[in-house]
Design a protein around this motif. Structure first.
Motif, PDB file in Angstrom:
ATOM      1  N   ALA A  92      -2.073  12.008   2.499  1.00 18.07           N
ATOM      2  CA  ALA A  92      -2.089  11.700   1.291  1.00 18.07           C
ATOM      3  C   ALA A  92      -0.810  12.215   0.815  1.00 18.07           C
ATOM      4  N   GLN A  93       0.140  11.990   1.408  1.00 11.28           N
ATOM      5  CA  GLN A  93       1.135  12.136   1.563  1.00 11.28           C
ATOM      6  C   GLN A  93       1.772  10.884   1.035  1.00 11.28           C
ATOM      7  N   VAL A  94       2.848   9.954   0.441  1.00 15.56           N
ATOM      8  CA  VAL A  94       3.119   9.221  -0.348  1.00 15.56           C
ATOM      9  C   VAL A  94       5.020   8.993   0.667  1.00 15.56           C
ATOM     10  N   GLU A  95       4.633   9.831   1.050  1.00 14.26           N
ATOM     11  CA  GLU A  95       6.167   9.838   2.228  1.00 14.26           C
ATOM     12  C   GLU A  95       6.034   9.150   3.454  1.00 14.26           C
ATOM     13  N   GLY A  96       4.612   9.477   3.793  1.00 15.18           N
ATOM     14  CA  GLY A  96       4.385   8.773   5.375  1.00 15.18           C
ATOM     15  C   GLY A  96       3.611   7.784   5.013  1.00 15.18           C
ATOM     16  N   PHE A  97       2.190   8.093   5.002  1.00 10.50           N
ATOM     17  CA  PHE A  97       1.490   7.044   5.605  1.00 10.50           C
ATOM     18  C   PHE A  97       1.714   5.772   4.148  1.00 10.50           C
ATOM     19  N   VAL A  98       1.895   6.341   2.863  1.00 11.35           N
ATOM     20  CA  VAL A  98       2.455   5.011   2.084  1.00 11.35           C
ATOM     21  C   VAL A  98       2.837   4.532   2.345  1.00 11.35           C
ATOM     22  N   LEU A  99       4.331   5.158   1.825  1.00 12.25           N
ATOM     23  CA  LEU A  99       5.457   4.608   2.194  1.00 12.25           C
ATOM     24  C   LEU A  99       5.220   3.638   4.107  1.00 12.25           C
ATOM     25  N   LEU A 100       5.034   4.732   4.843  1.00 13.66           N
ATOM     26  CA  LEU A 100       5.299   3.095   6.416  1.00 13.66           C
ATOM     27  C   LEU A 100       3.927   2.408   5.465  1.00 13.66           C
ATOM     28  N   GLY A 101       3.331   2.474   5.853  1.00 17.75           N
ATOM     29  CA  GLY A 101       1.882   1.094   5.789  1.00 17.75           C
ATOM     30  C   GLY A 101       2.709   0.146   4.301  1.00 17.75           C
ATOM     31  N   SER A 102       3.375   0.341   3.006  1.00 16.32           N
ATOM     32  CA  SER A 102       4.376  -0.403   2.741  1.00 16.32           C
ATOM     33  C   SER A 102       5.149  -1.367   2.987  1.00 16.32           C
ATOM     34  N   TYR A 103       6.318   0.052   3.928  1.00 22.39           N
ATOM     35  CA  TYR A 103       7.424  -1.426   4.770  1.00 22.39           C
ATOM     36  C   TYR A 103       6.793  -2.277   5.913  1.00 22.39           C
ATOM     37  N   LEU A 104       5.658  -1.959   6.612  1.00 23.08           N
ATOM     38  CA  LEU A 104       5.440  -2.400   7.737  1.00 23.08           C
ATOM     39  C   LEU A 104       4.455  -3.834   6.581  1.00 23.08           C
ATOM     40  N   THR A 105       3.538  -3.481   5.744  1.00 16.80           N
ATOM     41  CA  THR A 105       3.242  -4.844   5.200  1.00 16.80           C
ATOM     42  C   THR A 105       4.646  -5.220   4.857  1.00 16.80           C
ATOM     43  N   GLY A 106       5.538  -5.164   3.896  1.00 22.21           N
ATOM     44  CA  GLY A 106       6.457  -5.401   3.282  1.00 22.21           C
ATOM     45  C   GLY A 106       7.476  -6.811   4.659  1.00 22.21           C
ATOM     46  N   THR A 107       8.013  -6.016   5.221  1.00 24.23           N
ATOM     47  CA  THR A 107       8.761  -6.670   6.650  1.00 24.23           C
ATOM     48  C   THR A 107       7.956  -7.589   6.953  1.00 24.23           C
TER      49      THR A 107
END
Length: 260
Positions: free
Chosen positions: A74-89
């Motif tokens: 559930a860590q926002v700074e973990g998988f949520v942020l990483l998933g957003s980075y991967l999707t965006g790039t």
């Protein structure tokens, strides 16, 4: 020149203005997810059937396993942020053209290069967070250092600024330094995220003595950093710390067990 540059290019019919196919992205995210599931299953089995050797003499944290799992995921700074980075790039075509190629298979030389480059850049970013200024440290990395005796589920528990500085920026720089196909990128991402989780474990892993001899990062090595702060800035490899004189073996820390 970037390693692998020109080996694989985007398909000739790909338009710079069109959205890329999400297939590679979806497979990559699924691969990382499967890697994390494997780590969690391993940890569950090891806690129940393994020979548990706490890294620190004070013993490991006691906690409910499923609370740990929910906190980890559930860590926002973990998988949520990483998933957003991967999707965006990926969807904005910010990755080198070769990453969108699904030709070929995993090139393990490219995977090793990505792991080494990423860890080197992450080590520099990690040192910068500690040393540039007290304000930078407090705003970014200090929240993660509240864990003096971390558990596996503390791996991505820190701050958004910490993830951006120490993971996302080095990740993007690594992608532009090592050009590879999507399969190698998947393998790298899966290994990297799994390894980063495992080095936060509260118990020594069965492979740790061998890894330590090879200069590969272990849970004991990373516990040193959490305990003394100014040693072992590397995560996956201890080569950079040994070259810079900042390496300290967990076997040389009085508060750590010697049978790890």
């Amino acid at each position: 020149a970037c390693l692998g540059e020109g080996i694989m290019e985007a398909p000739p019919n790909a338009s710079a203005s069109s959205w890329p196919s999400p297939v590679g992205l979806s497979l990559g995210l699924a691969s990382v997810a499967v890697g994390q599931v494997c780590v969690l299953i391993y940890h569950w089995l090891y806690l129940r059937y393994g020979r548990l050797v706490p890294i620190q003499k004070e013993g490991a944290q006691q906690y409910n396993f499923w609370e740990g799992v929910s906190t980890h995921l559930a860590q926002v700074e973990g998988f949520v942020l990483l998933g957003s980075y991967l999707t965006g790039t990926w969807m904005l075509r910010l990755m080198p053209a070769s990453y969108y190629s699904m030709e070929g298979t995993v090139n393990w030389l490219h995977v090793a290069a990505q792991l080494l480059v990423m860890d080197f850049l992450q080590t520099l970013a990690h040192m910068a967070e500690h040393k540039v200024s007290a304000a930078m440290y407090k705003a970014s990395h200090k929240p993660h250092h509240r864990f003096l005796n971390p558990r596996l589920f503390d791996a991505f528990n820190g701050s958004i600024a910490d993830t951006v500085c120490m993971i996302l920026i080095p990740l993007y720089m690594t992608a532009n330094a090592v050009h590879c196909n999507v399969w190698s990128y998947m393998a790298f991402g899966t290994l990297y995220s799994s390894w980063l989780t495992l080095i936060h474990a509260e118990y020594s892993h069965p492979w740790d003595p061998l890894f330590r001899k090879l200069g590969l990062g272990t849970a004991g090595d990373h516990h040193v950093h959490h305990k003394v702060f100014i040693k072992n800035y590397g995560h996956l490899f201890m080569y950079w710390d040994k070259m810079m004189g900042t390496y300290k073996s967990p076997l040389d820390v009085d508060k750590f067990r010697k049978d790890i």
